[in-house]
Every structure is written in C-alpha cells, then in structure tokens.
Design an enzyme around this catalytic site. Structure first.
Site, PDB file in Angstrom:
ATOM      1  CB  SER A  52      45.416  45.766  31.310  1.00  0.00           C
ATOM      2  OG  SER A  52      44.699  44.615  31.755  1.00  0.00           O
ATOM      3  N   GLY A  94      45.859  46.675  36.023  1.00  0.00           N
ATOM      4  CA  GLY A  94      47.029  47.444  36.923  1.00  0.00           C
ATOM      5  C   GLY A  94      46.704  48.670  37.113  1.00  0.00           C
ATOM      6  CD  GLU A  95      48.227  49.670  33.321  1.00  0.00           C
ATOM      7  OE1 GLU A  95      49.196  49.452  32.672  1.00  0.00           O
ATOM      8  OE2 GLU A  95      46.956  48.934  33.151  1.00  0.00           O
ATOM      9  CB  SER A  96      41.480  49.457  36.116  1.00  0.00           C
ATOM     10  OG  SER A  96      41.202  49.458  34.584  1.00  0.00           O
ATOM     11  CB  ALA A 150      42.522  54.807  37.887  1.00  0.00           C
TER      12      ALA A 150
END
Length: 232
Positions: free
Chosen positions: A57, A59-61, A64
């Site tokens: 979602s 946060g991970e995007s 990254a």
C-alpha cells in the site's frame, strides 16, 4: 500442503465474496485492476533484466522510493516494474514511479494459475517484496523458475510471529525459497529465522523509510538546527 493452502484460499474467497461485492458496489473497492489480480497482463517487452518490486500500500510505496532510485542509478540497464495490492497504493505508485517504472499493476491473487499468468507476462529476473508479504504460491513459482526472491525492509511483529508459528511446518518450506531477507532490526531477523528462513540468507539493513525525504545539509532548516544545538 500447497493444495490445502489453495483450497483454504478459495474457501476464504467464497465466504468473503458477499463482502467484496458490497464494498465493490458501495465504495468501488477491488473493482480496479481485477483482471490484473487474475494475472491478465499484457506481455512486457523490456530491453534488459526485469526487477519486480511489490508494495502492498502507501507506506511500502513510499519506502520503496530510495530503493527504486538506487536500482535505477546502479543498474540503468534493468527495467523496473511495481505492483501494489491496494487502490491507494496503486495511485501513489503511479504518481511517484511514473518515470522510473516500466509498468505499474496490481499483484495477483495467490492461486497457482493467476501467479503463473503474471510471471509469464512480466518474466522478472528478481522480485523484491517490501516489508513482509508472504505469499506461498508466489514464492514457490519464483523458486521453480529460478527467480531471485528477496524480502526488503522486512519486519515481523510479535503478534504476526505468534500467528505464523501455527503453520511453521509449512512456512519453513515457503521461506526456504528466499534468496535474501533484509530485515529492519535484529529482532525482525531473529523472528524470521525462527519461522524457518535460512540464517545465511538473512541480513539486517535498517529501516528504509528513514531514507525517504532526506534534505540537503546546506538547507536553512539544517543550518538552524546546527546553530540551535551547536552541532559541527
């Protein structure tokens, strides 16, 4: 065990289908990219090796971003593709990676046939899973194809670890397919080893989210903090 897993996944999908339909009609959830979730993707035709980065979602995007920038800088001949699970994550990924990524799409449902369709279309040389998304079928298909598979910026809460211990006998086999598990802390590393990951393939990398949004040391804010706290 993989057959049992697939059956349970199908059963769970059928049980939750009324809720999915309600959310789809009421809020438009799950409708976007449904074909892509079933593995329906146009074949990718890159000029070099493909790195597939999966971000669940928002946060991970965000986390990254320095990873994508680093890959783009160090491996300019590699093509980068990004997948997400949620609609909000997809929107952010399309915004922040529109220039760096060759393609941005939804991660497939974890059935064997959907995973195979996605892998056949993308044909990655490596897959980087942000944080700790463990998808048994996806991991198994990557392993069978010789695709390097890594968990990046990995973390495991004590609660998640306790739940995973119930299926440790199965999870150990799944985690053996990892080429690398780069975990945020020593505790996270110890937990994933306890669940069955190969200790020789586990490393501690710190939290990549701290690398997002860094500012220049010569900025006015940096100068103000340096003066206020007498930092040389």
């Amino acid at each position: 065990m993989y057959v049992v897993y697939s059956l349970l996944l199908t059963l769970g999908f059928l049980v939750l289908l009324p809720r999915f339909l309600f959310d789809a009609l009421r809020h438009g959830k799950y409708v976007a990219g449904f074909g892509e979730r079933l593995g329906k993707l146009a074949p990718l035709k890159p000029t070099g090796p493909v790195v597939w980065i999966h971000c669940v979602s928002v946060g991970e995007s965000q986390a990254a971003r320095p990873l994508v920038a680093g890959i783009r800088q160090r491996f300019p001949d590699h093509a980068i593709v990004v997948s997400t699970t949620t609609l909000t994550g997809q929107k952010l990924a399309r915004d922040v990676f529109r220039k760096e990524a060759e393609r941005i799409f939804y991660f497939p449902f974890d059935w064997g046939w959907t995973v195979r369709r996605s892998l056949n279309a993308i044909r990655p040389s490596s897959v980087l899973i942000m944080e700790t998304e463990i998808w048994p079928r996806f991991f198994r298909e990557c392993q069978s194809r010789g695709v390097a598979l890594a968990i990046v910026n990995g973390r495991l809460s004590s609660q998640s670890t306790r739940r995973y211990k119930w299926i440790r006998f199965f999870l150990k086999r799944v985690l053996q397919g990892l080429t690398l598990a780069a975990m945020q802390t020593e505790t996270d590393a110890a937990r994933i080893i306890e669940l069955g990951a190969n200790p020789e393939r586990v490393a501690v990398s710190g939290n990549m989210k701290f690398d997002v949004g860094t500012i220049s040391a010569s900025s006015s804010l940096a100068e103000e903090l340096r003066d206020r706290f007498n930092i040389s």
